[in-house]
Scaffold this active site. Structure first.
Site, mmCIF file in Angstrom:
data_model
loop_
_atom_site.group_PDB
_atom_site.id
_atom_site.type_symbol
_atom_site.label_atom_id
_atom_site.label_comp_id
_atom_site.label_asym_id
_atom_site.label_seq_id
_atom_site.Cartn_x
_atom_site.Cartn_y
_atom_site.Cartn_z
ATOM 1 N N ASP A 96 0.844 -1.190 0.000
ATOM 2 C CA ASP A 96 0.000 0.000 0.000
ATOM 3 C C ASP A 96 0.879 1.240 0.000
ATOM 4 O OD1 ASP A 96 -2.800 0.942 0.208
ATOM 5 O OD2 ASP A 96 -3.085 -0.953 1.262
ATOM 6 N N ASP A 196 -3.418 4.418 -2.271
ATOM 7 C CA ASP A 196 -4.584 4.804 -1.498
ATOM 8 C C ASP A 196 -5.080 6.191 -1.905
ATOM 9 O OD1 ASP A 196 -6.301 4.233 0.918
ATOM 10 O OD2 ASP A 196 -5.334 6.073 1.615
ATOM 11 N N GLU A 251 -6.523 3.643 -6.193
ATOM 12 C CA GLU A 251 -7.882 3.725 -5.654
ATOM 13 C C GLU A 251 -8.417 5.112 -5.979
ATOM 14 O OE1 GLU A 251 -10.157 3.164 -1.366
ATOM 15 O OE2 GLU A 251 -8.266 4.287 -1.451
ATOM 16 N N HIS A 324 -10.882 -4.117 2.084
ATOM 17 C CA HIS A 324 -10.880 -3.859 3.525
ATOM 18 C C HIS A 324 -11.784 -2.708 3.937
ATOM 19 C CE1 HIS A 324 -8.140 -1.046 1.699
ATOM 20 N NE2 HIS A 324 -8.167 -0.306 2.797
ATOM 21 N N ASP A 325 -12.248 -1.910 2.981
ATOM 22 C CA ASP A 325 -13.120 -0.767 3.271
ATOM 23 C C ASP A 325 -14.585 -1.046 2.963
ATOM 24 O OD1 ASP A 325 -11.203 1.006 4.217
ATOM 25 O OD2 ASP A 325 -10.709 1.746 2.214
#
Length: 550
Positions: A96, A196, A251, A324-325
């Site tokens: 990440d 991210d 993302e 994960h979100d």
């Protein structure tokens, strides 16, 4: 062709995967202990959520040192062993990259609190307006997006938690420090980055308010896809990415296809692919927490088909149902009550047969589900900020909790369910977040022991995609785009011809395919209802993959 086009990605949330020490927190050595599991499943790329040093205000997305390992997770020696173990098994690792913001405990920000420091301009500091913040933007995590610093009599911007101050990408020295950090990770051996909220790094330099300045408002139009975004991405590619055989995925919220084409266009030197998030809003009414369970399959196909068509011949797609979100896929897009196994397999068939690189989130391969905890058992900052804000505004706590049960991020973060032993085999201690109570029935050991289980279905589809490159590179032709039940399409090239029929509903579905398709000789390759091979009618959540015979 690029390895990441033919790869299958498995996402690991380290805190919740395997705990090797008994302290209740997953760690790097725990992941190392399961490397053979990843090989057996067949994945060949791992995306690891942040493992960097962090005070954990937002579970590692608030980074205090980009080049150190969080002590709870282990050491840099553990990381090197993990990386070597993955590479020995032919599995690549992407990390990440969280560079829209840092932790307020990062040395850069600590230094920046001094107005005379060279690091002051590494963050976005502004004077207030008439005793108020510089503008009226609301944070993603609720409340104002500005925090007042009394010592310097200015505010700093934080689009997320107040412990996650936004970095100032207008500063070329900051950018060069980020690029140097990325380069060192590549030189260490990592194979790429998931970036991210990367399309938030360029803001409108005037930082204008939205509407009535006295009322908090969403300012996304001023901090997403900003004026220098593509310039920064091309500079990053030129300064770092071009020197390595790497994979990048950004993302990107509120991204349209035209912007997506610029980001992934193979002639533009920006990113390998993006996570477009349009289909993650299918069940949102007036915002994320206003759940609309009767989401439209036609709308889903319109979104995915638009991106497939829009990037065709230009760049590369990604395919995913969750991360994960997001809530658990089978609870959100499937039916985890009456057709958990069937719908989990149907959703897998979509991800692994559409054009683009497929992403599997840990536990998805066994059909892990959402949880329904009391509010005190959740750990996510976003959940508690929103819930407390709404309760204070007079909203009904039971209704709020129902929304948390459907949409809360901790749904995805409950510990991996390995077996039926205490705490699902995740830890010998007390888990940092409670294990889903259904773990005695839903776990890796039980699913692998069942030849018709979800795990074997995933393994077989991954193997099929690897063996038959038509499912990677073949032309895509959708059918029945107006059906609220069926996702039907064809993948074909000189090497093969596949017909994919997937019923995304609880009811029997009748197909309406062109005669030019139905009159061909199709052979069943995969079917989650063995023995029911008819292509004219599909059972609830049936997934049928067929190949044209010679």
């Amino acid at each position: 062709m690029s390895w990441w086009k033919e790869g299958v990605v498995y996402q690991i949330y380290p805190r919740s995967y395997v705990d090797s020490t008994g302290n209740g927190v997953g760690d790097l050595r725990g992941i190392i202990s399961r490397l053979d599991y990843l090989t057996e499943l067949g994945v060949n790329i791992v995306w690891l959520n942040p493992i960097y040093a962090s005070p954990n205000d937002d579970n590692g997305y608030d980074i205090s040192d980009y080049e150190a390992i969080m002590s709870e997770f282990g050491t840099m020696a553990d990381f090197d062993e993990l990386l070597e173990g993955l590479h020995q098994r032919g599995i690549r690792l992407i990390m990440d990259l969280v560079v829209n913001h840092s932790s307020d405990e990062h040395p850069w920000f600590i230094e920046s609190r001094n107005p005379d420091s060279a690091y002051r301009d590494y963050y976005i500091w502004r004077d207030g307006k008439s005793g108020r913040a510089p503008n009226n933007w609301v944070s993603v995590f609720s409340g104002p997006a500005w925090e007042y610093d009394q010592a310097s009599d200015q505010y700093f911007l934080h689009l997320f938690s107040k412990k996650q101050p936004d970095l100032n990408w207008e500063n070329p020295d900051l950018r060069q420090d980020i690029y140097a950090m990325m380069r060192r990770w590549f030189e260490r051996g990592v194979d790429g980055f998931r970036m991210d909220v990367i399309n938030m790094i360029s803001k409108n330099p005037s930082l204008p308010s939205v509407g009535d300045e006295s009322t908090l408002a969403w300012g996304g139009e001023h901090f997403m896809n900003g004026p220098r975004f593509h310039e920064y991405m091309q500079e990053m590619h030129r300064e770092v990415l071009a020197d390595f055989d790497c994979m990048t995925v950004g993302e990107c919220f509120d991204l349209d296809v035209n912007e997506g084409r610029k980001l992934v266009g193979e002639d533009r030197n920006e990113l390998s692919m993006v996570f477009q998030m349009e289909h993650m809003s299918l069940d949102h009414g007036n915002g994320k927490w206003d759940v609309q369970p009767d989401w439209s399959r036609v709308r889903l196909k319109e979104i995915l088909n638009r991106w497939i068509d829009g990037l065709d011949g230009v760049g590369w797609n990604s395919q995913f149902w969750m991360n994960h979100d997001q809530p658990r896929a089978v609870s959100r897009f499937g039916n985890d009550a009456d057709y958990r196994v069937e719908s989990a397999k149907a959703l897998a068939a979509v991800t692994l047969t559409l054009p683009g690189t497929p992403y599997i989130y840990m536990g998805e391969e066994i059909g892990m589900t959402n949880v329904a905890y009391p509010i005190e058992d959740y750990r996510d900052l976003e959940i508690h900020n929103w819930y407390n804000e709404q309760v204070a505004a007079g909203q009904n706590p039971e209704a709020l909790l129902a929304s948390v049960h459907r949409m809360g991020r901790d749904n995805a973060r409950t510990p991996m369910q390995w077996d039926a032993s205490t705490h699902a085999g995740f830890t010998s201690g007390t888990p940092w977040l409670k294990v889903n109570p259904n773990y005695p029935d839903i776990n890796v050991a039980a699913d692998r022991a069942n030849p018709d289980g979800i795990w074997h279905w995933y393994r077989d589809l991954i193997a099929l995609r690897k063996a038959r490159k038509t499912l990677v590179y073949g032309r895509y032709e959708p059918y029945m785009i107006d059906s609220e039940q069926l996702f039907a399409f064809r993948r074909q090239d000189q090497q093969g011809d596949f017909l994919v029929l997937i019923n995304l509903s609880d009811e029997r579905a009748i197909t309406r395919l062109p005669e030019s398709v139905t009159e061909l000789a199709w052979q069943v390759v995969k079917n989650n209802y063995p023995g029911h091979d008819r292509i004219d009618a599909l059972k609830p959540w049936q997934a049928l993959i067929l190949e044209l015979t010679d």
